[in-house]
Design an enzyme around this catalytic site. Structure first.
Site, PDB file in Angstrom:
ATOM      1  N   GLY A   1      68.912  21.899 -34.143  1.00 22.26           N
ATOM      2  CA  GLY A   1      69.148  20.968 -35.240  1.00 22.26           C
ATOM      3  C   GLY A   1      68.619  21.408 -36.583  1.00 22.26           C
ATOM      4  O   GLY A   1      68.980  20.821 -37.604  1.00 22.26           O
ATOM      5  N   TYR A   2      67.764  22.456 -36.606  1.00 20.38           N
ATOM      6  CA  TYR A   2      67.134  22.836 -37.868  1.00 20.38           C
ATOM      7  C   TYR A   2      68.152  23.238 -38.949  1.00 20.38           C
ATOM      8  O   TYR A   2      68.128  22.673 -40.060  1.00 20.38           O
ATOM      9  CB  TYR A   2      66.120  23.952 -37.637  1.00 20.38           C
ATOM     10  CG  TYR A   2      65.334  24.281 -38.883  1.00 20.38           C
ATOM     11  CD1 TYR A   2      64.224  23.527 -39.252  1.00 20.38           C
ATOM     12  CD2 TYR A   2      65.713  25.332 -39.716  1.00 20.38           C
ATOM     13  CE1 TYR A   2      63.508  23.815 -40.405  1.00 20.38           C
ATOM     14  CE2 TYR A   2      65.005  25.616 -40.873  1.00 20.38           C
ATOM     15  CZ  TYR A   2      63.901  24.860 -41.211  1.00 20.38           C
ATOM     16  OH  TYR A   2      63.210  25.139 -42.365  1.00 20.38           O
ATOM     17  N   PRO A   3      69.045  24.187 -38.691  1.00 21.84           N
ATOM     18  CA  PRO A   3      69.990  24.537 -39.757  1.00 21.84           C
ATOM     19  C   PRO A   3      70.919  23.388 -40.123  1.00 21.84           C
ATOM     20  O   PRO A   3      71.282  23.231 -41.289  1.00 21.84           O
ATOM     21  CB  PRO A   3      70.767  25.726 -39.161  1.00 21.84           C
ATOM     22  CG  PRO A   3      70.580  25.615 -37.692  1.00 21.84           C
ATOM     23  CD  PRO A   3      69.226  25.029 -37.495  1.00 21.84           C
TER      24      PRO A   3
END
Length: 281
Positions: free
Chosen positions: A175-177
Site C-alpha cells: 500500500g505504500y506507493p
C-alpha cells in the site's frame, strides 16, 4: 553570445536564491502542528522549529514518544498522543489545537505521520495489508487536514504533505506507493480548490527502508525542506530532498515506462535512502 547566456542564467539563479532566502518575521508568534513526532522526521522537525522559536504542537503515537520529546525541547513544544487513523481522536486533537492557538489560527500543518509496512510483492499480501498503510498514510492525512482546515484558513497558513518518489515511481508492492500517489492527488486537488489563501507544499523524499545499515543518516536534508516551507516568505510548491531524488528518481519518472522499469530493476538504482530508526503514526 554564450557569455551573455551565462550571465543571464547566473542572474536568474541569483534572483531565485535571494527570493528563497527571505524568511518570515515574527516566527515566535506562529503555531505549527506536526504528526508522527515519536522519532524520525517529525521528532527532528519539532526540535528544529523549537530552536527557531516557533510554537510547536507535536502529535506522537505513544506516551513514551511524547514524554521523550518534551524532555528534549523547551516549553514552546506541547505534545499529545494521537493515532491519525482514529477519527474521534483527530477531532479531539483539532479541539485541543484550537484551545492552544485561540484566535491566531494554525500557521502550519505538517502531515508527517506514516508507515511503510507491510511491503512485499502484491501476491503475498491481502486487502487488510493494503488498508493498514492507506489508513495511516492517506486517509489519516486527509482526516487531519480537513479537521484543521478552518484553523489554517484563519491564519492564512501552510500545509506540508510528505510524499515520496514512490508517489511517482511505484517499484515495490503493498500500500505504500498507492498511498503516496494518493497524497500527490489529494494535494493537487486541494491546491486547485477554493482555498486560494493557503499554500500547499509537497515534500518528495525517498522510500523508507528497514535495513538501517543501508539508510542515509542525513535526514536533516528532509527536515530542512520542511522548515523552509514553513518559514520562507516564498516557499516552493514542491521540495525534493537529496541529490539522488533530484538527479535520478525524478528524471526517471518522466521516461517511457519500459525505460524506467529497466533502470529501476538494476541494483544500482536502489541506493541508501533517508530513514529513521522507526516510522510512527
Amino acid at each position: 553570445m554564450w557569455l551573455l547566456l551565462l550571465v543571464l542564467v547566473g542572474m536568474i539563479l541569483l534572483y531565485r536564491w535571494y527570493r528563497q532566502s527571505q524568511i518570515l518575521e515574527n516566527l515566535s508568534d506562529k503555531y505549527v502542528f506536526i504528526t508522527g513526532c515519536d522519532t524520525g522526521f517529525g521528532n527532528l522537525l519539532a526540535r528544529q522549529l523549537d530552536k527557531r522559536g516557533m510554537k510547536v504542537l507535536a502529535a506522537c503515537l505513544t506516551d513514551k514518544g511524547a514524554e521523550n520529546l518534551k524532555k528534549e525541547t523547551s516549553s514552546r513544544v506541547q505534545t499529545m498522543v494521537l493515532d491519525v487513523t482514529d477519527s474521534k481522536g483527530v477531532r479531539s486533537a483539532a479541539d485541543w489545537i484550537e484551545q492552544n492557538v485561540k484566535g491566531e489560527g494554525l500557521w502550519g500543518l505538517v502531515n508527517n505521520a506514516g508507515i511503510s509496512i507491510p511491503t512485499a510483492p502484491n501476491g503475498w499480501l491481502n486487502k487488510d495489508d493494503f488498508v493498514k498503510v492507506l489508513n495511516v498514510n492517506l486517509l489519516g492525512m486527509i482526516d487531519v487536514t480537513l479537521n484543521l482546515l478552518p484553523l489554517i484558513m484563519r491564519a492564512r497558513g501552510r500545509i506540508i504533505n510528505v510524499s515520496s518518489v514512490m508517489g511517482r515511481l511505484s517499484f515495490v508492492g503493498g500500500g505504500y506507493p498507492i498511498s503516496r500517489f494518493g497524497v500527490e492527488a489529494f494535494s493537487d486537488s486541494m491546491s486547485k480548490s477554493i482555498y486560494f489563501d493557503i499554500r500547499f507544499a509537497i515534500l518528495d523524499c525517498r522510500f523508507i527502508q528497514y535495513k538501517l545499515s543501508r539508510c542515509n543518516p542525513h535526514i536533516t536534508q528532509v527536515t530542512d525542506c520542511m522548515e523552509h516551507a514553513l518559514t520562507a516568505v516564498y516557499p516552493w510548491t514542491r521540495y525534493s530532498a537529496g541529490w539522488i531524488t533530484k538527479l535520478f528518481y525524478l528524471p526517471v519518472s518522466y521516461l517511457p515506462t519500459f525505460m524506467s522499469d529497466c533502470l529501476l530493476a538494476h541494483p544500482l538504482s536502489k541506493p541508501p535512502c533517508f530513514c529513521s530508526s522507526n516510522t510512527s503514526t
